[in-house]
Write an enzyme that holds these catalytic residues in place. Structure first.
Site, PDB file in Angstrom:
ATOM      1  N   GLU A 218     -52.073  32.970 -81.407  1.00 47.98           N
ATOM      2  CA  GLU A 218     -51.376  32.571 -82.630  1.00 47.98           C
ATOM      3  C   GLU A 218     -50.570  31.317 -82.352  1.00 47.98           C
ATOM      4  O   GLU A 218     -50.156  31.067 -81.211  1.00 47.98           O
ATOM      5  CB  GLU A 218     -50.444  33.708 -83.082  1.00 47.98           C
ATOM      6  CG  GLU A 218     -49.689  33.419 -84.371  1.00 47.98           C
ATOM      7  CD  GLU A 218     -48.885  34.617 -84.871  1.00 47.98           C
ATOM      8  OE1 GLU A 218     -48.236  34.486 -85.921  1.00 47.98           O
ATOM      9  OE2 GLU A 218     -48.909  35.670 -84.205  1.00 47.98           O
TER      10      GLU A 218
ATOM     11  N   ASN B  54     -48.419  36.374 -88.246  1.00 47.45           N
ATOM     12  CA  ASN B  54     -47.495  35.979 -89.308  1.00 47.45           C
ATOM     13  C   ASN B  54     -47.623  34.505 -89.665  1.00 47.45           C
ATOM     14  O   ASN B  54     -47.415  34.108 -90.821  1.00 47.45           O
ATOM     15  CB  ASN B  54     -46.054  36.277 -88.874  1.00 47.45           C
ATOM     16  CG  ASN B  54     -45.795  37.759 -88.691  1.00 47.45           C
ATOM     17  OD1 ASN B  54     -46.606  38.603 -89.049  1.00 47.45           O
ATOM     18  ND2 ASN B  54     -44.649  38.088 -88.119  1.00 47.45           N
TER      19      ASN B  54
ATOM     20  N   ASN C  13     -52.855  38.746 -93.034  1.00 45.49           N
ATOM     21  CA  ASN C  13     -52.203  39.438 -91.925  1.00 45.49           C
ATOM     22  C   ASN C  13     -51.010  40.246 -92.427  1.00 45.49           C
ATOM     23  O   ASN C  13     -50.149  39.705 -93.123  1.00 45.49           O
ATOM     24  CB  ASN C  13     -51.717  38.432 -90.877  1.00 45.49           C
ATOM     25  CG  ASN C  13     -50.895  39.089 -89.776  1.00 45.49           C
ATOM     26  OD1 ASN C  13     -51.439  39.739 -88.902  1.00 45.49           O
ATOM     27  ND2 ASN C  13     -49.570  38.931 -89.833  1.00 45.49           N
ATOM     28  N   GLU C  14     -50.989  41.536 -92.102  1.00 48.65           N
ATOM     29  CA  GLU C  14     -49.828  42.405 -92.342  1.00 48.65           C
ATOM     30  C   GLU C  14     -49.187  42.173 -93.710  1.00 48.65           C
ATOM     31  O   GLU C  14     -47.969  42.014 -93.828  1.00 48.65           O
ATOM     32  CB  GLU C  14     -48.795  42.218 -91.222  1.00 48.65           C
ATOM     33  CG  GLU C  14     -49.300  42.681 -89.872  1.00 48.65           C
ATOM     34  CD  GLU C  14     -48.252  42.600 -88.763  1.00 48.65           C
ATOM     35  OE1 GLU C  14     -47.146  42.068 -89.012  1.00 48.65           O
ATOM     36  OE2 GLU C  14     -48.538  43.059 -87.647  1.00 48.65           O
TER      37      GLU C  14
ATOM     38  N   TYR D 136     -47.591  48.459 -81.424  1.00 44.05           N
ATOM     39  CA  TYR D 136     -46.959  48.039 -80.170  1.00 44.05           C
ATOM     40  C   TYR D 136     -46.057  49.173 -79.697  1.00 44.05           C
ATOM     41  O   TYR D 136     -45.462  49.886 -80.505  1.00 44.05           O
ATOM     42  CB  TYR D 136     -46.113  46.778 -80.365  1.00 44.05           C
ATOM     43  CG  TYR D 136     -46.898  45.565 -80.810  1.00 44.05           C
ATOM     44  CD1 TYR D 136     -47.554  44.761 -79.887  1.00 44.05           C
ATOM     45  CD2 TYR D 136     -46.982  45.222 -82.159  1.00 44.05           C
ATOM     46  CE1 TYR D 136     -48.272  43.647 -80.284  1.00 44.05           C
ATOM     47  CE2 TYR D 136     -47.700  44.102 -82.566  1.00 44.05           C
ATOM     48  CZ  TYR D 136     -48.350  43.326 -81.628  1.00 44.05           C
ATOM     49  OH  TYR D 136     -49.060  42.227 -82.027  1.00 44.05           O
TER      50      TYR D 136
ATOM     51  N   GLU E 107     -54.368  44.040 -83.391  1.00 43.24           N
ATOM     52  CA  GLU E 107     -53.138  43.764 -82.635  1.00 43.24           C
ATOM     53  C   GLU E 107     -52.732  45.047 -81.925  1.00 43.24           C
ATOM     54  O   GLU E 107     -52.488  46.066 -82.578  1.00 43.24           O
ATOM     55  CB  GLU E 107     -51.981  43.289 -83.528  1.00 43.24           C
ATOM     56  CG  GLU E 107     -52.111  41.879 -84.041  1.00 43.24           C
ATOM     57  CD  GLU E 107     -50.853  41.381 -84.729  1.00 43.24           C
ATOM     58  OE1 GLU E 107     -49.729  41.774 -84.302  1.00 43.24           O
ATOM     59  OE2 GLU E 107     -50.979  40.607 -85.692  1.00 43.24           O
TER      60      GLU E 107
ATOM     61  N   GLN F 130     -50.873  39.171 -77.033  1.00 42.88           N
ATOM     62  CA  GLN F 130     -51.815  38.078 -77.238  1.00 42.88           C
ATOM     63  C   GLN F 130     -52.422  37.673 -75.897  1.00 42.88           C
ATOM     64  O   GLN F 130     -52.385  38.479 -74.966  1.00 42.88           O
ATOM     65  CB  GLN F 130     -51.117  36.926 -77.937  1.00 42.88           C
ATOM     66  CG  GLN F 130     -50.661  37.305 -79.354  1.00 42.88           C
ATOM     67  CD  GLN F 130     -50.128  36.116 -80.140  1.00 42.88           C
ATOM     68  OE1 GLN F 130     -50.364  34.962 -79.847  1.00 42.88           O
ATOM     69  NE2 GLN F 130     -49.351  36.413 -81.181  1.00 42.88           N
TER      70      GLN F 130
END
Length: 503
Positions: free
Chosen positions: A30, A75, A175-176, A247, A295, A352
């Site tokens: 990213e 993001n 994304n999200e 996460y 992710e 990442q």
């Protein structure tokens, strides 16, 4: 000395979960922190190639055999104008990135990243902005990237020096979008409608692409499951995947509970599968929705230091977790969880790849090195290709603060029939005792142990640095196979890779 614990497995080539898609071992870059600038790209570095890409980083990415890299966010993508990152570099605007409060110089964009990916031997999982933008920008980007020529955007790509189309196969629809932190966050209804229309236009431009719809940002979101159900009711006929993100961190320094977090990952996957299959039943569809866990990682070490970073700098050292040995154990178990669900999880991206919560770290102007989590990721990616096997496992168990019946043995196996190899991946979660593993492998007649790789360390908090690497795997395990029986002592708190090949 305490008696050794015993665990057993039965592996049979007739009992498979499914083919492991190579994209299960994907990653993520990213425009965040030093992932791009000072990560993959540092033109003033002694190891920089003619395009400014760090050759030492490329070599490490190739060691990992990364098949797919999600780009450019994250993001970041929810406020990104893709046109800012193409054309002559000197004409590109500098922009405020509102996602991470930085200044984006746009020195690297779509074409440069596609070029880097070819050098790295990987494919691009491209994301489109469904936050501040929508269907029109998305379909134009597909035309720019994938159409051969003769149209405005494909010819624009050619004028930028890229005569051949990039042919990106996999695309993320934002994304999200459920997250209130996201630029232009949406309700499930709003996002479902927007994603559906974007998907339709994108596939009209290139019917061969595959699309990933946004699932919940994590399973603790208050709208989890209802979000997936609503989004899929809109998008089911137009997408191939629904995404998952998670996460974990050992914030309370409770090792037994921390190492059980992969059970939460298992349950998360199975909950999303159930929700997707509910929508399948409701629609009377014959299509089976697959999952993209795009992710996943450990992320918590850098949280406090990130709060101190001033706004509007270029590539500040953000999200630079320094991973411990115990983190590597959990990452190993998370990889096992993905392999155990290979029938439905077809894409996964360790988030990442470089510097930002990453297996690879770099010094500006200096060396690149391998974090502790590099090794289980590398082992799974290199050796975990083939058919995931449904193992019958019998292991002693323990309880923790958030979990019950946690098996000390966390394990799975992948059979590469073409190469006549089977690889068993195993974590011993016990903090003090060796686990004596006995395996019934009579189905794999004539298979012998080629090597038993072990990652272990007496210091749970040990980290690798640019000058010191105390956490490295060794080919010193004692596994053996005779007359259809595997025997392997698994030392306390260890990651094990047992490779067998037909003699």
């Amino acid at each position: 000395m305490a008696d050794r614990l015993k665990a057993t497995i039965i592996a049979d080539q007739r009992y498979t979960i499914g083919e492991v898609d190579k994209r299960l071992y994907g990653s993520f870059v990213e425009h965040l922190g030093r992932a791009v600038y000072e990560g993959i790209y540092e033109p003033d570095h002694p190891e920089a190639d003619e395009d400014g890409f760090r050759k030492d980083v490329l070599a490490l990415v190739k060691e990992l055999d990364v098949p797919l890299v999600r780009y450019p966010g994250g993001n970041f993508v929810s406020g990104y104008n893709w046109e800012d990152g193409v054309g002559p570099v000197e004409d590109r605007p500098k922009r405020l990135d509102l996602a991470w409060h930085t200044l984006e110089p746009n020195l690297i964009g779509t074409n440069e990243f596609a070029h880097w990916a070819k050098k790295a031997g990987t494919e691009v999982n491209m994301a489109v902005n469904l936050g501040t933008r929508g269907s029109d920008a998305a379909r134009n980007l597909v035309e720019y990237c994938n159409h051969p020529g003769g149209t405005y955007y494909s010819d624009l790509r050619k004028s930028h020096g890229y005569a051949e189309p990039h042919k990106f196969k996999t695309w993320c629809l934002g994304n999200e979008m459920d997250g209130p932190w996201q630029m232009e966050a949406k309700t499930a209804e709003e996002y479902g409608r927007k994603a559906t229309e974007a998907a339709k236009l994108m596939k009209l431009v290139d019917p061969s692409i595959e699309l990933v719809a946004c699932g919940s940002s994590n399973r603790n979101m208050p709208t989890f499951a209802q979000w997936e159900a609503t989004v899929l009711e809109h998008t089911y006929d137009h997408v191939e995947y629904i995404s998952l993100h998670t996460y974990y961190g050992n914030r309370n320094n409770d090792l037994g509970n921390y190492l059980a977090r992969s059970l939460d990952m298992d349950d998360f996957i199975e909950s999303v599968v159930a929700t997707a299959d509910y929508v399948k039943a409701k629609k009377r569809s014959k299509k089976k929705m697959m999952l993209s866990f795009d992710e996943w990682n450990v992320w918590y070490h850098s949280n406090a230091s990130d709060l101190e970073i001033p706004h509007w700098g270029v590539a500040p050292p953000r999200l630079e977790d320094r991973y411990t040995f115990e983190d590597a154990l959990l990452v190993g178990s998370m990889l096992i969880s993905l392999m155990k669900h290979a029938d439905r999880v077809k894409i996964a991206c360790l988030a990442q790849l470089v510097n930002v919560i990453a297996p690879i770290m770099t010094e500006k102007g200096g060396k690149a090195w391998k974090q502790t989590i590099f090794y289980p990721y590398q082992h799974a990616s290199v050796y975990g290709r083939g058919q995931a096997l449904h193992l019958l496992v019998d292991s002693p168990k323990y309880d923790s603060k958030d979990f019950t019946d946690i098996p000390y043995l966390d394990t799975t196996a992948v059979w590469n029939e073409e190469n006549e190899e089977i690889t068993i991946f195993a974590v011993n979660r016990h903090q003090e005792q060796t686990l004596e593993l006995s395996g019934d492998i009579r189905s794999f007649e004539g298979y012998k142990v080629q090597e038993h790789i072990v990652l272990e360390n007496n210091d749970l908090k040990a980290v690798n640095t640019v000058n010191k690497t105390p956490v490295v795997p060794k080919n010193n395990g004692k596994a053996s196979a005779e007359n259809g029986t595997l025997s392997a002592p698994l030392s306390p708190l260890s990651w094990n890779v047992i490779r067998l090949k037909k003699a």
